[in-house]
Design a protein around this motif. Sequence first.
Motif, PDB file in Angstrom:
ATOM      1  N   ARG A  28       0.811  -1.212   0.000  1.00 28.14           N
ATOM      2  CA  ARG A  28       0.000   0.000   0.000  1.00 28.14           C
ATOM      3  C   ARG A  28       0.855   1.277   0.000  1.00 28.14           C
ATOM      4  NH1 ARG A  28      -4.217  -1.128   4.242  1.00 28.14           N
ATOM      5  NH2 ARG A  28      -2.365  -1.254   5.529  1.00 28.14           N
ATOM      6  N   ARG A  29       1.976   1.223   0.695  1.00 29.00           N
ATOM      7  CA  ARG A  29       2.735   2.459   0.929  1.00 29.00           C
ATOM      8  C   ARG A  29       3.587   2.841  -0.289  1.00 29.00           C
ATOM      9  NH1 ARG A  29       7.974   4.035   2.913  1.00 29.00           N
ATOM     10  NH2 ARG A  29       7.801   5.999   4.050  1.00 29.00           N
ATOM     11  N   ASP A  30       3.455   4.126  -0.732  1.00 25.00           N
ATOM     12  CA  ASP A  30       4.373   4.630  -1.767  1.00 25.00           C
ATOM     13  C   ASP A  30       5.650   4.971  -1.044  1.00 25.00           C
ATOM     14  OD1 ASP A  30       2.208   4.795  -3.481  1.00 25.00           O
ATOM     15  OD2 ASP A  30       1.734   6.838  -2.802  1.00 25.00           O
ATOM     16  N   HIS A  31       6.762   4.486  -1.569  1.00 30.75           N
ATOM     17  CA  HIS A  31       8.021   4.883  -0.955  1.00 30.75           C
ATOM     18  C   HIS A  31       8.320   6.302  -1.432  1.00 30.75           C
ATOM     19  CE1 HIS A  31      11.668   4.368   1.149  1.00 30.75           C
ATOM     20  NE2 HIS A  31      12.396   4.652   0.099  1.00 30.75           N
ATOM     21  N   TRP A  32       8.490   7.209  -0.493  1.00 31.79           N
ATOM     22  CA  TRP A  32       8.733   8.599  -0.898  1.00 31.79           C
ATOM     23  C   TRP A  32      10.071   9.069  -0.354  1.00 31.79           C
ATOM     24  CZ3 TRP A  32       8.557  12.535   2.989  1.00 31.79           C
ATOM     25  CH2 TRP A  32       8.062  12.117   4.226  1.00 31.79           C
ATOM     26  N   TYR A  33      10.594  10.116  -1.010  1.00 27.81           N
ATOM     27  CA  TYR A  33      11.908  10.651  -0.648  1.00 27.81           C
ATOM     28  C   TYR A  33      11.731  12.084  -0.169  1.00 27.81           C
ATOM     29  CZ  TYR A  33      13.825   6.525  -2.845  1.00 27.81           C
ATOM     30  OH  TYR A  33      14.116   5.221  -3.144  1.00 27.81           O
ATOM     31  N   PHE A  34      12.173  12.322   1.062  1.00 28.86           N
ATOM     32  CA  PHE A  34      11.877  13.632   1.647  1.00 28.86           C
ATOM     33  C   PHE A  34      12.550  14.779   0.896  1.00 28.86           C
ATOM     34  CE2 PHE A  34      15.672  15.096   3.861  1.00 28.86           C
ATOM     35  CZ  PHE A  34      16.440  13.946   3.911  1.00 28.86           C
TER      36      PHE A  34
END
Length: 308
Positions: A28-34
């Motif tokens: 479910r989780r989109d891996h995101w980059y801060f």
Amino acid sequence: MSNQIEAIELVKSVEPTIAALMNEHRERRDHWYFEDFIPWEQGESFVDKPWDPSQASLSPEIRTTLVLNLLTEDNLPYYHALFGPYFDADSPMTEWSGLWTAEEGQHAIAMRAYLLTTRNCDPRALEDERMQVVQSGWHPEFASILDLFCYTSAQELATRISHRNSGVKSDDEVVHTLMSKIARDENFHYLFYRGVATELFDQSPDLMVQALERVLSNFAMPGTMIPGFQRRALKMARLGIYNLRIHCENVIEPLSRHWKLDALTDLSPAGEAARDTILAMPADLIERAEIFESRQARKVARKTPASV
Ligand SMILES: [Fe+2]
Ligand SMILES: [Fe+2]
């Protein structure tokens, strides 16, 4: 002691559910980059240009909120340590604990990067507070492992609300986007813990309702050891980021509905008493919320000059 053993065995019996919920979370989780969300172009040397409060672009209340939320995230090694003693190294819960800690770590890193780059906090004060907070740690006493799953369900939901409202109330597009990303992660953490707790409720409603009552009757966010916590939390309450009404309507009531507490029957006398205590909480919380709100309204009225 027999209750403790029963609780540990109960949690071990739901390990397949824990593994399934963790897999759902990963999908479910989109891996995101801060770094995609930080306005790095605003960054300047603190040596050449020391920090000054006039450089801040956000309101003092929003800055207080973000710093409080950040210091709470900074203390994550203590959250990681909570589950350690209960699970074997090859348990899915140990795997989840690592994943959860890594994701919470990004929240602290992202908020710090934003606050420092945009000069919305005093970098020295923030670092001094981080040192103080992490050294004092967080040492809550939970009566059983079941309490821990009740607590994390409520706490992740509360954190989701607090982060999301911080973004909404900030009046700043970048903060809004960043805090929405973080709140989305908190929502997924909430779904994981609530999912485990739901399975535990299905297996043993009697033990779980007692655990939930203990947790909700003494509920406190994990940031209470942060210097000036009460003063800072009061600012958040006034701003409508997190307060008694929100705690009641957006945490206690949804959880009670989800676990269908009012329909729980066949409980022991202790279980029945716990269920009734939880079901009586909203009326008391709303009464206290109304007292707080009317006090705030009177303060605002006193500060606002009457129109002629
Ligand atoms: Fe977080
Ligand atoms: Fe979280």
